[in-house]
Structures are given as structure tokens and as C-alpha cells.
Write a protein that holds these residues in place. Structure first.
Motif, PDB file in Angstrom:
ATOM      1  N   ASP A  17       0.902  -1.271  -0.055  1.00 27.38           N
ATOM      2  CA  ASP A  17      -0.028  -0.033  -0.009  1.00 27.38           C
ATOM      3  C   ASP A  17       0.726   1.268   0.117  1.00 27.38           C
ATOM      4  O   ASP A  17       0.329   2.330   0.134  1.00 27.38           O
ATOM      5  N   ALA A  18       1.956   1.225  -0.521  1.00 25.43           N
ATOM      6  CA  ALA A  18       3.032   2.381  -0.444  1.00 25.43           C
ATOM      7  C   ALA A  18       2.666   3.203  -1.651  1.00 25.43           C
ATOM      8  O   ALA A  18       2.284   2.742  -2.585  1.00 25.43           O
ATOM      9  N   VAL A  19       3.014   4.356  -1.554  1.00 27.22           N
ATOM     10  CA  VAL A  19       2.633   5.388  -2.533  1.00 27.22           C
ATOM     11  C   VAL A  19       3.975   6.140  -2.696  1.00 27.22           C
ATOM     12  O   VAL A  19       4.549   6.324  -1.752  1.00 27.22           O
ATOM     13  N   ILE A  20       4.138   6.473  -3.764  1.00 25.47           N
ATOM     14  CA  ILE A  20       5.356   7.332  -4.189  1.00 25.47           C
ATOM     15  C   ILE A  20       5.133   8.717  -3.754  1.00 25.47           C
ATOM     16  O   ILE A  20       4.161   9.268  -3.921  1.00 25.47           O
TER      17      ILE A  20
ATOM     18  N   PRO B 105      12.159   6.401  -7.503  1.00 23.82           N
ATOM     19  CA  PRO B 105      10.632   6.635  -6.643  1.00 23.82           C
ATOM     20  C   PRO B 105      11.354   6.230  -5.207  1.00 23.82           C
ATOM     21  O   PRO B 105      12.116   5.435  -4.887  1.00 23.82           O
ATOM     22  N   ILE B 106      10.855   7.261  -4.386  1.00 25.42           N
ATOM     23  CA  ILE B 106      10.717   7.233  -2.848  1.00 25.42           C
ATOM     24  C   ILE B 106       9.313   6.976  -2.384  1.00 25.42           C
ATOM     25  O   ILE B 106       8.313   7.721  -2.749  1.00 25.42           O
ATOM     26  N   TYR B 107       9.299   5.731  -1.564  1.00 30.13           N
ATOM     27  CA  TYR B 107       8.076   5.383  -1.204  1.00 30.13           C
ATOM     28  C   TYR B 107       7.954   5.945   0.179  1.00 30.13           C
ATOM     29  O   TYR B 107       8.708   5.963   0.886  1.00 30.13           O
ATOM     30  N   ASP B 108       6.455   5.888   0.835  1.00 31.38           N
ATOM     31  CA  ASP B 108       6.212   6.381   2.079  1.00 31.38           C
ATOM     32  C   ASP B 108       6.290   5.060   3.236  1.00 31.38           C
ATOM     33  O   ASP B 108       6.242   5.328   4.373  1.00 31.38           O
ATOM     34  N   LYS B 109       6.062   3.764   2.684  1.00 25.31           N
ATOM     35  CA  LYS B 109       5.934   2.918   3.517  1.00 25.31           C
ATOM     36  C   LYS B 109       6.968   1.593   3.186  1.00 25.31           C
ATOM     37  O   LYS B 109       7.033   1.112   1.876  1.00 25.31           O
ATOM     38  N   HIS B 110       7.843   1.138   4.122  1.00 23.54           N
ATOM     39  CA  HIS B 110       8.721  -0.158   3.990  1.00 23.54           C
ATOM     40  C   HIS B 110       8.488  -1.001   5.288  1.00 23.54           C
ATOM     41  O   HIS B 110       7.868  -0.649   6.221  1.00 23.54           O
ATOM     42  N   TRP B 111       8.695  -1.988   4.848  1.00 27.68           N
ATOM     43  CA  TRP B 111       8.680  -3.121   5.913  1.00 27.68           C
ATOM     44  C   TRP B 111       9.630  -2.732   7.309  1.00 27.68           C
ATOM     45  O   TRP B 111      10.763  -2.543   6.938  1.00 27.68           O
ATOM     46  N   THR B 112       8.882  -3.174   8.332  1.00 25.19           N
ATOM     47  CA  THR B 112       9.918  -3.031   9.572  1.00 25.19           C
ATOM     48  C   THR B 112       9.646  -4.287  10.493  1.00 25.19           C
ATOM     49  O   THR B 112       8.597  -5.053  10.102  1.00 25.19           O
TER      50      THR B 112
END
Length: 87
Positions: free
Chosen positions: A31-34, A43-50
Motif C-alpha cells: 500500500d506504499a505511495v510514491i 521513486p521514494i515510497y512512504d511505507k517500508h517493512w519493519t
């Protein structure tokens, strides 16, 4: 060195087995957004796995915050079929 980020953005992970998948902080969530770009249109995304990411949100339809891509919500089997229908 060149670093590859794994992207599962726009994926319906309900149809992808994740049992043997490995994630890290470079993994882009479905569900990440650029939100921008770096350098040559990377592209830089707003959500990454943690380590705290609850992946069942993407795999369990019973999850209270279950997420699906738009094409899956509309009943299409895959992204390309959905894209062809909206083009």
C-alpha cells in the motif's frame, strides 16, 4: 554499490505465498505511495517493512485493517487485466 529494493507495492499478497519470503527495511509494502524521487527518477515510497510490520494485514481477509489493491477490490484477477479495462 547499487542497492535493489524489493517492491510488493500494488501486489495482492493473498495470491502470493509468503512463507519463505524474506523482508528487510528496503522492502516496499503493497500500500506504499510514491512521495518523491531521488536522482534519476528513482521513486521514494512512504511505507517500508519493519520488524513490527503485521504482514497479516495484507494476507488475511479477516484482519480488521485488511488491504487489497484497487484491481483486486474490483474483482479482477490481475493488475494487467484491470489496467486494460480502465485504459
Amino acid at each position: 554499490s547499487f542497492c535493489h529494493a524489493t517492491s510488493i507495492s500494488c501486489a495482492s499478497v493473498c495470491v502470493c505465498p509468503l512463507a519463505r519470503a524474506t523482508f528487510n527495511e528496503d522492502t516496499i509494502l503493497p500500500d506504499a505511495v510514491i512521495i518523491g524521487s531521488a536522482g534519476r527518477m528513482i521513486p521514494i515510497y512512504d511505507k517500508h517493512w519493519t520488524p513490527d510490520t503485521d504482514m497479516s494485514r495484507y494476507t488475511n481477509p479477516e484482519h480488521p485493517d485488511f488491504w487489497q489493491p484497487e484491481w483486486a477490490r474490483q474483482g479482477f484477477a490481475d493488475w494487467s487485466t484491470w489496467r486494460a479495462s480502465v485504459s
